[in-house]
Enzyme design. Structure first.
Site, short mmCIF file in Angstrom:
data_model
loop_
_atom_site.label_atom_id
_atom_site.label_comp_id
_atom_site.label_asym_id
_atom_site.label_seq_id
_atom_site.Cartn_x
_atom_site.Cartn_y
_atom_site.Cartn_z
N ARG A 43 0.80 -1.23 0.00
CA ARG A 43 0.00 0.00 0.00
C ARG A 43 0.84 1.27 0.00
O ARG A 43 0.58 2.20 -0.76
CB ARG A 43 -0.92 0.06 1.23
N THR A 44 1.80 1.33 0.90
CA THR A 44 2.52 2.60 1.06
C THR A 44 3.26 2.94 -0.22
O THR A 44 3.17 4.05 -0.74
CB THR A 44 3.49 2.51 2.26
N LYS A 73 27.77 -3.14 -2.33
CA LYS A 73 29.09 -2.52 -2.47
C LYS A 73 29.50 -1.74 -1.23
O LYS A 73 30.42 -0.92 -1.27
CB LYS A 73 29.11 -1.61 -3.70
N ARG A 94 11.50 4.07 3.03
CA ARG A 94 11.13 3.05 4.02
C ARG A 94 12.38 2.23 4.31
O ARG A 94 13.05 1.76 3.39
CB ARG A 94 10.02 2.14 3.51
N HIS A 122 5.39 5.61 11.43
CA HIS A 122 4.86 5.53 10.08
C HIS A 122 3.88 6.70 9.93
O HIS A 122 2.66 6.51 9.86
CB HIS A 122 4.16 4.18 9.90
C1 NCD Z 1 2.00 -1.24 7.99
C2 NCD Z 1 3.50 -1.06 8.05
O1 NCD Z 1 4.20 -1.28 7.09
O2 NCD Z 1 3.92 -0.65 9.13
N1 NCD Z 1 1.51 -1.35 6.71
C3 NCD Z 1 1.22 -0.21 6.03
O3 NCD Z 1 2.09 0.54 5.67
N2 NCD Z 1 -0.06 0.09 5.81
C4 NCD Z 1 1.46 -2.24 8.91
C5 NCD Z 1 2.06 -3.60 8.95
O4 NCD Z 1 3.02 -3.93 8.28
O5 NCD Z 1 1.52 -4.39 9.72
#
Ligand code: NCD
Length: 304
Positions: A43-44, A73, A94, A122
């Site tokens: 999703r993100t 590297k 991320r 997040h």
């Molecule tokens: C979450 C995350 O990556 O922290 N997912 C998201 O981005 N919607 C939740 C999860 O991984 O459980």
């Protein structure tokens, strides 16, 4: 979340609403956004990338950190960020290490959007959660929120709870197995900010009172060998359990879901988690637009 205040949050939610109502296919014209994902994401990453495309911008980046010079590297994250910062107008990051986005922001002048840093935060998910609650309830003050599941490692819960410190009289009820309770320092931070934080023992206890039930999965990948074997879905939302909840309660989940929400619930009007995931598109569009454009409408903010 600490980089924002109540005004910023309200501004982002308002801008997301504007963009949800009125598509702006040229807003990011000639802008390049780097999307750097060192951890799994559906999703993100896709909502961020779709947000860039729908606003007319271009994406560069990677979805698998194993294919980078950092993994193969020995390049430092700092050096990589310095270079990526000279190619793009904004960076979405991320990373499995807590504090990675903060560190990145110290090595580049372009805006860095934290798309999840380990078990820490997040914030773009929290803003999506707030948008979804606000869409239904019209306000974030005096919210009665229950968070359930893995409160220790769920970074979405950490950011959501922090974001609600800016709003009045929020009541937070926590339901987690003892080994996965909210970190004590975070709880203290929330209470110092004036939030009332409580613990519950069963899903039935929270369902009668909560306006929003925020379910999370057990983050098995974050358990270390020192941790006890992770429980599987210690709390499970079933149609029978949901029976005791009010008709306007919102069930939220950042997704991906495992066993903690039975699929039969998906058709219940209180199940908001797929709308919540869809809202990520507008919230991420708003964040990108505010970070890298000077658009007078969006920068004017609510009331202008
Ligand atoms: C979450 C995350 O990556 O922290 N997912 C998201 O981005 N919607 C939740 C999860 O991984 O459980």
């Amino acid at each position: 979340m600490a980089d924002l205040d109540r005004n910023d949050i309200e501004h982002v939610l308002w801008a997301a609403g504007v963009l949800k109502d009125t598509p702006r296919p040229e807003l990011l014209k000639n802008q390049v956004v780097a999307s750097c994902f060192f951890e799994a994401s559906t999703r993100t990453r896709l909502s961020f990338e779709a947000a860039v495309h729908r606003l007319g911008g271009a994406i560069v980046g990677f979805a698998d950190g194993n294919q980078t010079s950092m993994a193969n590297k020995g390049e430092s994250l700092a050096d990589s960020i310095k270079v990526i910062g000279s190619y793009a107008h904004a960076l979405i990051l991320r990373h499995p290490a807590a504090g990675a986005a903060r560190l990145a922001s110290e090595h580049t002048d372009i805006p860095v959007l934290n798309a999840g840093d380990g078990a820490n935060e997040h914030p773009t998910q929290a803003l999506t959660d707030l948008f979804t609650i606000h869409e239904h309830r019209g306000s974030l003050d005096e919210l009665r929120l229950a968070v359930c599941g893995d409160l220790r490692y769920s970074r979405t819960v950490h950011s959501l709870a922090r974001s609600l410190c800016f709003f009045r009289k929020v009541r937070l009820t926590c339901l987690a197995p003892p080994a996965l309770s909210l970190p004590a320092d975070l709880r203290a931070e929330l209470e110092n900010a004036g939030m009332s934080v409580h613990e519950a023992n069963s899903l039935e206890d929270v369902l009668t009172d909560a306006e929003v039930l925020y379910m999370t999965r057990i983050q098995r990948e974050r358990f270390t060998h020192k941790d006890a074997a992770p429980p599987t879905a210690p709390f499970q939302l079933t149609p029978a359990a949901l029976h005791t909840a009010g008709p306007r309660m919102q069930v939220l989940h950042p997704l991906p879901r495992q066993e903690e929400i039975r699929p039969e619930i998906d058709t219940d009007p209180r199940a908001w988690y797929f709308q919540q995931a869809a809202n990520g598109l507008w919230v991420r569009q708003a964040l990108l637009a505010l970070a890298i454009t000077r658009d007078p409408q969006l920068h004017g903010g609510p009331g202008h």
